[in-house]
Write a protein that holds these residues in place. Structure first.
Motif, short mmCIF file in Angstrom:
data_model
loop_
_atom_site.label_atom_id
_atom_site.label_comp_id
_atom_site.label_asym_id
_atom_site.label_seq_id
_atom_site.Cartn_x
_atom_site.Cartn_y
_atom_site.Cartn_z
N GLU A 189 69.56 -4.20 -1.14
CA GLU A 189 68.13 -4.26 -0.86
C GLU A 189 67.72 -5.73 -0.77
O GLU A 189 68.31 -6.48 -0.02
CB GLU A 189 67.33 -3.49 -1.92
N ASP A 190 66.75 -6.18 -1.56
CA ASP A 190 66.37 -7.59 -1.53
C ASP A 190 66.94 -8.37 -2.72
O ASP A 190 66.51 -9.49 -2.99
CB ASP A 190 64.85 -7.74 -1.49
N GLU A 234 69.74 -10.50 -4.36
CA GLU A 234 70.88 -11.33 -4.01
C GLU A 234 71.96 -11.14 -5.07
O GLU A 234 71.77 -11.47 -6.23
CB GLU A 234 70.47 -12.79 -3.90
N ARG A 275 58.99 -4.33 -2.88
CA ARG A 275 58.30 -4.86 -1.72
C ARG A 275 57.31 -3.90 -1.06
O ARG A 275 56.21 -4.33 -0.67
CB ARG A 275 59.36 -5.29 -0.68
N PRO A 303 57.74 -13.50 0.29
CA PRO A 303 58.30 -13.62 -1.07
C PRO A 303 57.63 -14.72 -1.88
O PRO A 303 57.21 -15.75 -1.34
CB PRO A 303 59.77 -13.95 -0.81
N TYR A 351 56.33 -10.42 -4.53
CA TYR A 351 55.86 -10.55 -3.15
C TYR A 351 54.35 -10.75 -3.11
O TYR A 351 53.64 -10.52 -4.10
CB TYR A 351 56.25 -9.31 -2.35
#
Length: 351
Positions: free
Chosen positions: A53-54, A56, A234, A260, A266
């Motif tokens: 997903e987002d 890392e 998000r 972001p 966000y």
């Protein structure tokens, strides 16, 4: 028994594509990103990133291609010996990749410097189906894409260079096997581990904070701004209400992309253009997973409306206070009257 190079390729992606299917209630996307800058035939830099997903997961050190873990729960997914094997496999793959691209650039007289980008990954759904994808980019433009159905590379732009790279990738056995594992095995069979280890991060929820203010770019126009920030995950829904009814999309409504923040949350802004003193009431409504079935509702009114509302509230408070005082005085006097009558009655009886 699987060939050694197939096993190494499986290990390369094993930790980057894993989770618990029993807990999977929505789609998840895994992306493996590679950016290689070819300054000249002898100076090449590669950066890599793995994302769930987002989130890392980790990256490659561009100097020595070592894996750097960004999440504490990624490293324990495999034993140290397996990570050492993955490190070696990454180095073998990148050396081969650099050689092939440089060779093609020289054969096709491609001017340096240039950038090659590779993106591969998959989306997994609760019903245990998946959609895989792989793309190659050149200098920031779409270059090639992978057709999952027939395992062939398709041209996004038809040039001598793209046709050459297409042929190279089609015949690059190691890369083809990597993609084959990604599409046919890894997304479904090896996703459980990462989703299990990353469960808390994936389920993290931070509620949004919203404020409403106005700007006046001209005397004939008023811009109402709803700023929403600090939320995670998000997806979010922000809408303007006019007299309680949602304002439909149109030229007077402008909502920014979701951007972001530095703290891994966000933000966005929604701007509504209205005529000053148009007599309507406005409010910004925010819906987000962290709020459950509730919504944030932040009202706005022009000066007259706010003043009228303030006077009304003040008048109501004053009337209420006066009523309380009158009631207290009346009860006090009534109590004193009863006490006086009681004393008079006692004295009369004694007489």
């Amino acid at each position: 028994m699987q060939p050694p190079h197939r096993r190494l390729l499986l290990l390369l992606l094993y930790v980057l594509l894993s989770g618990t299917w029993a807990d999977l209630e929505e789609a998840f996307t895994v992306r493996l990103l590679q950016t290689t800058t070819f300054q000249n035939t002898s100076f090449v830099e590669t950066e890599g990133l793995g994302m769930l997903e987002d989130i890392e997961l980790g990256s490659l050190d561009k100097h020595n291609w070592a894996i750097r873990f960004y999440q504490p729960w990624v490293r324990p997914a495999l034993p140290r010996s397996d990570w050492e094997t993955i490190d070696n496999m990454i180095k073998i793959y990148l050396r081969k990749f650099h050689h092939l691209i440089n060779e093609g650039a020289m054969q096709k007289d491609v001017p340096y410097p240039f950038v090659a980008q590779c993106t591969a990954g998959c989306e997994l759904y609760p019903n245990r189906t998946s959609r895989a994808f792989a793309y190659v980019g050149y200098n920031g433009q779409d270059f090639l894409s992978f057709n999952v159905d027939n395992a062939t590379w398709l041209l996004s732009q038809d040039t001598d260079l793209s046709r050459y790279v297409q042929a190279v990738l089609q015949n690059y056995t190691a890369f083809s096997e990597l993609v084959d594992f990604l599409f046919n095995d890894t997304c479904v069979d090896d996703m459980e581990l990462l989703l299990h280890y990353g469960k808390a991060a994936l389920e993290r929820q931070v509620p949004p904070v919203a404020t409403v203010f106005a700007r006046t770019p001209s005397p004939a126009q008023l811009l109402l701004v709803c700023r929403v920030t600090g939320f995670y995950p998000r997806p979010i829904n922000v809408a303007w209400l006019r007299d309680g009814q949602e304002v439909p999309p149109g030229p007077e409504l402008n909502t920014s992309a979701i951007l972001p923040n530095a703290d891994l949350t966000y933000q966005l802004r929604s701007v509504l253009a209205v005529a000053p003193q148009d007599g309507h009431s406005y409010a910004c409504r925010v819906r987000h997973r962290s709020l459950g079935s509730r919504s944030l509702l932040i009202p706005w009114g022009n000066t007259d409306v706010v003043l009228i509302a303030g006077l009304g509230a003040g008048l109501l408070a004053a009337v209420s206070l006066a009523a309380i005082v009158v009631l207290w005085v009346w009860r006090r006097r009534k109590h004193e009257q009863l006490e006086s009558e009681s004393r008079n009655s006692i004295l009369s009886n004694e007489a």
